[in-house]
Motif scaffolding. Structure first.
Motif, PDB file in Angstrom:
ATOM      1  N   GLU A  20       0.827  -1.206   0.000  1.00  0.00           N
ATOM      2  CA  GLU A  20       0.000   0.000   0.000  1.00  0.00           C
ATOM      3  C   GLU A  20       0.866   1.262   0.000  1.00  0.00           C
ATOM      4  N   TYR A  21       2.100   1.143   0.490  1.00  0.00           N
ATOM      5  CA  TYR A  21       3.012   2.283   0.569  1.00  0.00           C
ATOM      6  C   TYR A  21       4.020   2.296  -0.576  1.00  0.00           C
ATOM      7  N   THR A  22       4.490   1.133  -0.951  1.00  0.00           N
ATOM      8  CA  THR A  22       5.482   1.051  -2.021  1.00  0.00           C
ATOM      9  C   THR A  22       5.430  -0.342  -2.636  1.00  0.00           C
ATOM     10  N   GLN A  23       5.671  -0.399  -3.936  1.00  0.00           N
ATOM     11  CA  GLN A  23       5.776  -1.691  -4.604  1.00  0.00           C
ATOM     12  C   GLN A  23       6.680  -1.558  -5.816  1.00  0.00           C
ATOM     13  N   GLY A  24       7.360  -2.632  -6.116  1.00  0.00           N
ATOM     14  CA  GLY A  24       8.276  -2.631  -7.252  1.00  0.00           C
ATOM     15  C   GLY A  24       9.539  -1.833  -7.006  1.00  0.00           C
ATOM     16  N   SER A  25       9.840  -1.538  -5.761  1.00  0.00           N
ATOM     17  CA  SER A  25      11.062  -0.779  -5.460  1.00  0.00           C
ATOM     18  C   SER A  25      11.835  -1.495  -4.357  1.00  0.00           C
ATOM     19  N   TYR A  26      13.073  -1.086  -4.173  1.00  0.00           N
ATOM     20  CA  TYR A  26      13.887  -1.649  -3.104  1.00  0.00           C
ATOM     21  C   TYR A  26      13.545  -0.928  -1.816  1.00  0.00           C
ATOM     22  N   LEU A  27      13.483  -1.672  -0.751  1.00  0.00           N
ATOM     23  CA  LEU A  27      13.142  -1.118   0.547  1.00  0.00           C
ATOM     24  C   LEU A  27      14.210  -1.545   1.532  1.00  0.00           C
ATOM     25  N   TYR A  28      14.855  -0.570   2.160  1.00  0.00           N
ATOM     26  CA  TYR A  28      15.874  -0.864   3.171  1.00  0.00           C
ATOM     27  C   TYR A  28      15.194  -0.910   4.534  1.00  0.00           C
ATOM     28  N   ILE A  29      15.379  -1.984   5.248  1.00  0.00           N
ATOM     29  CA  ILE A  29      14.830  -2.104   6.593  1.00  0.00           C
ATOM     30  C   ILE A  29      16.007  -2.039   7.557  1.00  0.00           C
ATOM     31  N   PRO A  30      16.119  -0.943   8.307  1.00  0.00           N
ATOM     32  CA  PRO A  30      17.283  -0.775   9.188  1.00  0.00           C
ATOM     33  C   PRO A  30      17.266  -1.745  10.363  1.00  0.00           C
ATOM     34  N   ILE A  31      18.430  -1.979  10.889  1.00  0.00           N
ATOM     35  CA  ILE A  31      18.564  -2.848  12.049  1.00  0.00           C
ATOM     36  C   ILE A  31      18.014  -2.123  13.275  1.00  0.00           C
ATOM     37  N   ARG A  32      17.452  -2.872  14.193  1.00  0.00           N
ATOM     38  CA  ARG A  32      16.930  -2.265  15.409  1.00  0.00           C
ATOM     39  C   ARG A  32      18.073  -1.638  16.199  1.00  0.00           C
ATOM     40  N   GLU A  33      17.795  -0.539  16.846  1.00  0.00           N
ATOM     41  CA  GLU A  33      18.804   0.203  17.602  1.00  0.00           C
ATOM     42  C   GLU A  33      19.509  -0.692  18.626  1.00  0.00           C
ATOM     43  N   GLU A  34      18.754  -1.543  19.312  1.00  0.00           N
ATOM     44  CA  GLU A  34      19.344  -2.396  20.350  1.00  0.00           C
ATOM     45  C   GLU A  34      20.208  -3.517  19.784  1.00  0.00           C
ATOM     46  N   ASP A  35      20.111  -3.775  18.482  1.00  0.00           N
ATOM     47  CA  ASP A  35      20.916  -4.827  17.852  1.00  0.00           C
ATOM     48  C   ASP A  35      22.162  -4.294  17.153  1.00  0.00           C
ATOM     49  N   LYS A  36      22.332  -2.973  17.128  1.00  0.00           N
ATOM     50  CA  LYS A  36      23.479  -2.377  16.433  1.00  0.00           C
ATOM     51  C   LYS A  36      24.771  -2.684  17.177  1.00  0.00           C
ATOM     52  N   LYS A  37      25.827  -2.854  16.412  1.00  0.00           N
ATOM     53  CA  LYS A  37      27.147  -3.084  16.977  1.00  0.00           C
ATOM     54  C   LYS A  37      28.026  -1.888  16.634  1.00  0.00           C
ATOM     55  N   GLN A  38      28.980  -1.618  17.486  1.00  0.00           N
ATOM     56  CA  GLN A  38      29.908  -0.532  17.219  1.00  0.00           C
ATOM     57  C   GLN A  38      30.889  -0.949  16.135  1.00  0.00           C
ATOM     58  N   TRP A  39      31.477   0.054  15.482  1.00  0.00           N
ATOM     59  CA  TRP A  39      32.436  -0.213  14.421  1.00  0.00           C
ATOM     60  C   TRP A  39      33.579  -1.056  14.966  1.00  0.00           C
ATOM     61  N   GLY A  40      33.949  -2.093  14.227  1.00  0.00           N
ATOM     62  CA  GLY A  40      35.078  -2.937  14.579  1.00  0.00           C
ATOM     63  C   GLY A  40      34.753  -4.030  15.584  1.00  0.00           C
ATOM     64  N   GLU A  41      33.525  -4.091  16.029  1.00  0.00           N
ATOM     65  CA  GLU A  41      33.141  -5.074  17.042  1.00  0.00           C
ATOM     66  C   GLU A  41      33.135  -6.500  16.491  1.00  0.00           C
ATOM     67  N   CYS A  42      32.869  -6.644  15.209  1.00  0.00           N
ATOM     68  CA  CYS A  42      32.786  -7.982  14.601  1.00  0.00           C
ATOM     69  C   CYS A  42      34.105  -8.434  13.982  1.00  0.00           C
ATOM     70  N   THR A  43      35.074  -7.548  13.917  1.00  0.00           N
ATOM     71  CA  THR A  43      36.365  -7.886  13.322  1.00  0.00           C
ATOM     72  C   THR A  43      37.480  -7.429  14.256  1.00  0.00           C
ATOM     73  N   GLU A  44      38.699  -7.645  13.850  1.00  0.00           N
ATOM     74  CA  GLU A  44      39.854  -7.208  14.647  1.00  0.00           C
ATOM     75  C   GLU A  44      40.353  -5.833  14.210  1.00  0.00           C
ATOM     76  N   SER A  45      39.622  -5.149  13.351  1.00  0.00           N
ATOM     77  CA  SER A  45      40.072  -3.869  12.795  1.00  0.00           C
ATOM     78  C   SER A  45      40.413  -2.849  13.866  1.00  0.00           C
ATOM     79  N   LYS A  46      39.557  -2.738  14.855  1.00  0.00           N
ATOM     80  CA  LYS A  46      39.762  -1.754  15.911  1.00  0.00           C
ATOM     81  C   LYS A  46      41.074  -2.021  16.654  1.00  0.00           C
ATOM     82  N   GLN A  47      41.327  -3.275  16.983  1.00  0.00           N
ATOM     83  CA  GLN A  47      42.545  -3.647  17.699  1.00  0.00           C
ATOM     84  C   GLN A  47      43.780  -3.417  16.826  1.00  0.00           C
ATOM     85  N   ILE A  48      43.681  -3.761  15.553  1.00  0.00           N
ATOM     86  CA  ILE A  48      44.813  -3.573  14.631  1.00  0.00           C
ATOM     87  C   ILE A  48      45.174  -2.095  14.537  1.00  0.00           C
ATOM     88  N   LEU A  49      44.166  -1.227  14.391  1.00  0.00           N
ATOM     89  CA  LEU A  49      44.428   0.213  14.305  1.00  0.00           C
ATOM     90  C   LEU A  49      44.980   0.765  15.617  1.00  0.00           C
TER      91      LEU A  49
END
Length: 88
Positions: A20-49
């Motif tokens: 009813e709001y949109t069809q035939g287009s791409y729709l981005y559904i953002p992650i819930r605020e409580e499920d967000k992770k900080q940058w580098g939390e899933c990899t070792e990037s933060k520690q390497i830097l």
């Protein structure tokens, strides 16, 4: 990000409601605020830097010039100065 056909994922009633709001287009559904992770939390990037920056500061305190460090670490002199200021 991987696209998924909504017909395969959502219940029909919910899909019709969304259409009813949109069809035939791409729709981005953002992650819930409580499920967000900080940058580098899933990899070792933060520690390497962090380790790289500590090495830069240590080398600077041992007498290496900003220009030499910039060439060695493939960074701008401005970035090297910013890292040094941040570690004081």
């Amino acid at each position: 990000m991987k696209y998924v056909n909504a017909e395969k994922m959502l219940p029909e009633k919910l899909l019709r409601s969304i259409q009813e709001y949109t069809q035939g287009s791409y729709l981005y559904i953002p992650i819930r605020e409580e499920d967000k992770k900080q940058w580098g939390e899933c990899t070792e990037s933060k520690q390497i830097l962090r380790e790289r920056n500590e090495s830069i500061v240590q080398a600077y305190r041992s007498g290496s010039s900003v220009k030499t460090l910039a060439l060695h670490y493939y960074l701008t002199e401005h970035s090297i100065r910013r890292i040094i200021r941040g570690q004081r």
